[in-house]
Design an enzyme around this catalytic site. Structure first.
Site, PDB file in Angstrom:
ATOM      1  CD  GLU A  63      45.854  46.908  55.681  1.00 20.59           C
ATOM      2  OE1 GLU A  63      45.915  45.870  55.005  1.00 20.59           O
ATOM      3  OE2 GLU A  63      46.611  47.160  56.639  1.00 20.59           O
ATOM      4  NE  ARG A 123      45.681  39.327  42.875  1.00 21.73           N
ATOM      5  CZ  ARG A 123      45.426  39.985  44.006  1.00 21.73           C
ATOM      6  NH1 ARG A 123      44.600  39.496  44.909  1.00 21.73           N
ATOM      7  NH2 ARG A 123      46.017  41.122  44.268  1.00 21.73           N
ATOM      8  CE  LYS A 177      46.728  48.122  48.889  1.00 20.31           C
ATOM      9  NZ  LYS A 177      46.026  47.901  50.160  1.00 20.31           N
TER      10      LYS A 177
HETATM   11  P1  ATP Z   1      47.200  44.050  50.714  1.00 18.13           P
HETATM   12  O1  ATP Z   1      46.064  43.323  51.400  1.00 18.13           O
HETATM   13  O2  ATP Z   1      48.356  43.206  50.380  1.00 18.13           O
HETATM   14  O3  ATP Z   1      47.556  45.327  51.324  1.00 18.13           O
HETATM   15  P2  ATP Z   1      45.280  44.328  48.588  1.00 18.13           P
HETATM   16  O4  ATP Z   1      45.592  44.675  47.173  1.00 18.13           O
HETATM   17  O5  ATP Z   1      44.564  43.081  48.913  1.00 18.13           O
HETATM   18  O6  ATP Z   1      46.679  44.429  49.279  1.00 18.13           O
HETATM   19  P3  ATP Z   1      43.175  45.756  49.938  1.00 18.13           P
HETATM   20  O7  ATP Z   1      43.159  47.164  50.362  1.00 18.13           O
HETATM   21  O8  ATP Z   1      42.990  44.715  50.976  1.00 18.13           O
HETATM   22  O9  ATP Z   1      44.521  45.560  49.189  1.00 18.13           O
HETATM   23  O10 ATP Z   1      42.138  45.531  48.758  1.00 18.13           O
HETATM   24  C1  ATP Z   1      40.819  45.990  48.790  1.00 18.13           C
HETATM   25  C2  ATP Z   1      39.951  45.125  47.936  1.00 18.13           C
HETATM   26  O11 ATP Z   1      40.430  45.101  46.597  1.00 18.13           O
HETATM   27  C3  ATP Z   1      39.944  43.691  48.416  1.00 18.13           C
HETATM   28  O12 ATP Z   1      38.595  43.282  48.517  1.00 18.13           O
HETATM   29  C4  ATP Z   1      40.682  42.931  47.370  1.00 18.13           C
HETATM   30  O13 ATP Z   1      40.149  41.652  47.216  1.00 18.13           O
HETATM   31  C5  ATP Z   1      40.486  43.778  46.117  1.00 18.13           C
HETATM   32  N1  ATP Z   1      41.614  43.617  45.200  1.00 18.13           N
HETATM   33  C6  ATP Z   1      42.913  43.838  45.450  1.00 18.13           C
HETATM   34  N2  ATP Z   1      43.682  43.532  44.390  1.00 18.13           N
HETATM   35  C7  ATP Z   1      42.840  43.101  43.413  1.00 18.13           C
HETATM   36  C8  ATP Z   1      43.008  42.635  42.059  1.00 18.13           C
HETATM   37  N3  ATP Z   1      44.223  42.540  41.486  1.00 18.13           N
HETATM   38  N4  ATP Z   1      41.907  42.283  41.373  1.00 18.13           N
HETATM   39  C9  ATP Z   1      40.686  42.391  41.928  1.00 18.13           C
HETATM   40  N5  ATP Z   1      40.457  42.813  43.186  1.00 18.13           N
HETATM   41  C10 ATP Z   1      41.509  43.171  43.928  1.00 18.13           C
END
Ligand code: ATP
Ligand code: MG
Length: 608
Positions: free
Chosen positions: A68, A307, A317
């Site tokens: 996102e 994760r 974030k």
């Molecule tokens: P939010 O959804 O709270 O804004 P997010 O870290 O999930 O934060 P996204 O932009 O949705 O952000 O993440 C993009 C991709 O990165 C998603 O597929 C998510 O599963 C993966 N991702 C995010 N954080 C991690 C992590 N700590 N380890 C592995 N993959 C991650």
């Protein structure tokens, strides 16, 4: 790879050399079984051909990385990027970069650019060639808003969705919880015609924000709360960074995401474990749209992995944004930040992050990775390629009191040392470093002791050491200022003992110390970074993460570096002998004013 599994020719040989994991096993099984090879392409209006994904090679796997654009990517995202792009690369498939931009209030073009940069810098690409056609797989969810809207109308017409006008509080209360089934909304029995008319009023701006939502009609008593009629569209008057003011209703992430995957013909939709409970809805939605002829079969399948949790690091974030906003760090790219831009500025290399992702592997159970694992990967990458250099970080002047007499007044003797003592196999050694020694050199303050502690082998009156790459010297004493602080260390040079000359071994010494010539050394700002948090789990249950900040995470010194280091270009990485790995700061380093960041020490210095 198991010998009983045969894979199509398109499987790149790299896959065979990688340690297996559950995702690789699933992909190898799907390739061998031809799970996705039977896909029918084209025909339906929602087909990806209308959205740019073309007529994909059915034998290929397709993964995607769907950030996102609401912030900078961090080390956890790096794991996901390496995983998704790495699997596609290893199995001869394609990985899409897709901006999941369904939430207009938080998203921004600045983040879109930073994400593109980060993925490219990590070494991945979203382009592919098939049948001589070049394809670029860069997408944004907002491109599919028209299709999503049509899908929503279809669900309404088929009796699978309804417009709910309960208040947010009523909706929450009627949802129930883990121990209590939900209660049907009074709006749940509306007819498809009523729902369609009301939904169109939502779209046309006739209802205020929050007055109604479109919900999937599934099962309010489901043990899985995500199946209790989840909201799929909401009213939100917000300008979208891509579609502007075209829409005042926006799809919910859980509704949009499976559709995005299906339209792009994704085969393996890989996400983190917290989405496991969403999978039944993912499958439910795609089945309804396949039944309605809007999507093709078989649908993509969602697979979850654990994760990345890294000690001494926060990856939320929101928390990272707070560190920037409140000035605890200098910006998103502060070298202490776990963001990809921060790691890059700190001196981490794409290869070290790829190695890290590979080493930590993918599993289905949550675990913590020690920060030292990341540092170990950096050392491994730089060990055989970062040029060596000498730098003095806490300088005191050493005067060779007999220099003028034995070497000649003002004489500067040229010296050399290898830039790379052990070049990688098959690669020629780079040209050696050139520097010179004269009457005065800078040494580390800790390399002199007036009264040597037990076992001390460096400079103290009467002791001999080698100036690395230079001469053997014998310490004679020091001078001090009024406060008793040492201002100069004195020694005499032993002639004919220069490194690399026949006399070098004529005098035995127990230590060689690093130094930089006063005549050709260059003053440099050196930023000594340490971990940003002093607590291994600053994010853990209820802790105030700001209270865990390490007050000594940055220590700036002015030191001296040898001439070869002063010629560095921004981003060049070095091993400063005995001090660790350093990088010329990509933002602030110039030839006239060298600035280096410490990436990490030479050995694992983190307390366990
Ligand atoms: P939010 O959804 O709270 O804004 P997010 O870290 O999930 O934060 P996204 O932009 O949705 O952000 O993440 C993009 C991709 O990165 C998603 O597929 C998510 O599963 C993966 N991702 C995010 N954080 C991690 C992590 N700590 N380890 C592995 N993959 C991650
Ligand atoms: Mg997310």
């Amino acid at each position: 790879m198991s010998s009983t599994v045969s894979t199509p020719d398109s499987t790149a040989p790299e896959a065979a050399h990688k340690p297996s994991n559950f995702l690789r096993q699933i992909i190898e099984h799907d390739l061998a079984a031809g799970t996705y090879a039977q896909r029918r392409w084209g025909g339906s209006p929602g087909d990806a051909a209308h959205h740019g994904a073309g007529q994909p090679d059915p034998a290929k796997i397709r993964t995607r990385f769907p950030p996102e654009p609401n912030g900078y990517l961090h080390v956890g995202h790096a794991k996901s990027i390496c995983l998704n792009f790495g699997l596609a690369r290893d199995y001869g498939g394609v990985c899409h970069l897709r901006f999941d931009d369904t939430n207009p209030e938080k998203e921004d073009q600045e983040y879109v650019h930073s994400i593109i940069d980060a993925v490219r810098w990590l070494g991945f690409d979203w382009a592919s060639s098939f049948n001589g056609q070049h394809e670029t797989h860069l997408y944004q969810a907002s491109d599919y808003f028209d299709f999503m809207y049509r899908a929503a109308e279809h669900l309404i017409e088929a009796g699978h969705a309804y417009v709910d006008e309960q208040s947010a509080d009523e909706m929450r209360a009627n949802r129930g919880d883990f121990s209590k089934p939900g209660v049907d909304s009074p709006f749940r029995t509306r007819t498809p015609a009523e729902n369609l008319a009301r939904f169109r009023q939502m779209r046309d701006g006739e209802l205020p924000d929050g007055a109604a939502v479109l919900r999937a009609k599934i099962d309010m008593a489901s043990p899985n709360i995500n199946m209790r009629d989840p909201a799929i569209y909401r009213i939100r008057r917000a300008t979208h960074h891509h579609t502007g003011d075209k829409w005042c209703i926006y799809p919910m992430y859980t509704f949009a995401h499976p559709i995005e995957d299906a339209l792009e013909q994704i085969t393996h939709s890989i996400c983190t474990l917290e989405f496991e409970d969403q999978r039944p809805f993912y499958d439910w939605l795609l089945q309804r749209l396949i039944e309605g002829g809007l999507l093709n079969s078989p649908p993509p399948h969602q697979h979850e992995f654990a994760r990345l949790n890294l000690t001494y690091v926060v990856t939320s974030k929101r928390k990272l944004a707070q560190l920037v906003r409140d000035g605890h760090v200098s910006g998103w790219d502060d070298p202490r930040m776990p963001t990809i831009v921060g790691l890059r500025r700190r001196g981490y290399t794409p290869a070290s992050l790829q190695l890290f992702a590979e080493r930590i592997g993918v599993t289905k159970s949550d675990s913590w990775i020690d920060y030292s694992t990341l540092e170990g990967c950096l050392r491994e990458d730089l060990e055989h390629q970062a040029h060596r250099g000498m730098a003095v970080l806490d300088p005191v002047k050493l005067v060779l009191t007999n220099w003028d007499e034995v070497m000649g007044a003002g004489h500067l003797e040229p010296c050399t040392l290898p830039a790379l003592p052990h070049p990688p196999e098959g690669q020629p050694a780079p040209a050696p470093r050139q520097f010179s020694i004269g009457k005065e050199v800078w040494i580390e303050r800790e390399d002199f002791a007036e009264v040597p502690p037990k076992g001390y082998k460096r400079l103290f009156p009467g002791n001999k050491v080698r100036l690395k790459g230079g001469y053997v010297i014998e310490c004679t004493g020091c001078t001090k200022d009024a406060e008793g602080r040492i201002t100069e260390v004195h020694a005499t040079v032993v002639p004919d003992t220069k490194s690399g000359t026949p006399g070098a071994d004529s005098v035995k010494v127990k230590a060689a110390i690093t130094w930089v010539g006063v005549a050709d050394g260059v003053a440099a700002e050196i930023r000594l970074y340490d971990r940003l948090f002093s607590d291994a789990n600053p994010d853990a249950g209820g802790k105030d993460f700001l209270a865990c900040l390490n007050p000594n995470s940055l220590h700036v010194v002015t030191g001296y570096v040898e001439p070869s280091l002063a010629k560095a270009q921004p981003d060049d990485k070095f091993q400063f002998e005995r001090h660790g790995y350093f990088v010329a700061d990509r933002a602030d380093h110039t030839a006239g004013r060298p600035v280096f960041n410490r990436i990490t020490g030479l050995k694992d210095s983190w307390g366990h």
